[in-house]
Write an enzyme that holds these catalytic residues in place. Sequence first.
Site, mmCIF file in Angstrom:
data_model
loop_
_atom_site.group_PDB
_atom_site.id
_atom_site.type_symbol
_atom_site.label_atom_id
_atom_site.label_comp_id
_atom_site.label_asym_id
_atom_site.label_seq_id
_atom_site.Cartn_x
_atom_site.Cartn_y
_atom_site.Cartn_z
ATOM 1 N N GLU A 88 0.823 -1.214 0.000
ATOM 2 C CA GLU A 88 0.000 0.000 0.000
ATOM 3 C C GLU A 88 0.857 1.263 0.000
ATOM 4 O O GLU A 88 0.510 2.255 -0.658
ATOM 5 C CB GLU A 88 -0.943 -0.010 1.207
ATOM 6 C CG GLU A 88 -2.072 -1.014 1.046
ATOM 7 C CD GLU A 88 -2.996 -1.086 2.250
ATOM 8 O OE1 GLU A 88 -4.067 -1.702 2.127
ATOM 9 O OE2 GLU A 88 -2.643 -0.532 3.320
ATOM 10 N N HIS A 122 -10.698 1.143 -0.303
ATOM 11 C CA HIS A 122 -11.254 0.314 0.763
ATOM 12 C C HIS A 122 -12.785 0.245 0.727
ATOM 13 O O HIS A 122 -13.390 -0.445 1.547
ATOM 14 C CB HIS A 122 -10.811 0.841 2.136
ATOM 15 C CG HIS A 122 -9.347 0.664 2.403
ATOM 16 N ND1 HIS A 122 -8.385 1.495 1.863
ATOM 17 C CD2 HIS A 122 -8.671 -0.256 3.148
ATOM 18 C CE1 HIS A 122 -7.191 1.094 2.267
ATOM 19 N NE2 HIS A 122 -7.334 0.043 3.050
#
Length: 221
Positions: A88, A122
């Site tokens: 990430e 997300h």
Amino acid sequence: SDDMDDSNDYYIEIESDVDSYNSLHAILIRNKDGYRLCSMQDFKVILHCMILFAVPMFLSGRDIVSNLLYSYPILEVLRNIIIGPLTEEIVFRACIVPPLLAAGFSTTLTVWCAPLFFGTAHIHHMMNNIQNGISVKNALLITAVQFTYTYLFGAYSSFAYIKTGSVAAIFYGHAFCNMMGLPNVSFMSPKSRFYAFRWIIVIFYVLSIATFSMTFSSLNT
């Protein structure tokens, strides 16, 4: 804030060789000390995060590590503490922040724009929650909360990346925050052994947040 200024203590280096563009080193932030693979400077972010989590660390102590090691499958631990944070930070910071700065975005605008990609990535968890039987209303609420804290963390991580010029630094900070999770407020429950001290704990929470906010300049290399 004086900490989030546009002072050029970094510069963007974009390699002109097209063949090297696919390399992770094609677009890099290089600070005035040059490139670093790992140094003591890289631990500034994790130390800064520890200020924010000082109260949960004090209340939980060694239970944090034991719960992590014995309550979850090893592959899940590796995903949450190593693989997830590393990938990430490479994708959402190292591959997004430098191009925004190179395009002329100010430090402040980059810090607040870059995490939009991280937070949006997300949102798909909402569908998983609905498939697991959670109502649409509750799934939306959960997703909104998750987007908020991932966005805020993404802004912090983007700022830390600009200031340190180090993927290692923000990886360590991300891994630590994943290990800590969201702050535990169970001390507000009458069943908690800390219930009698709840307002003292709240005061220390406020102090840790204030100290965290006032020490952003510590991230400068």
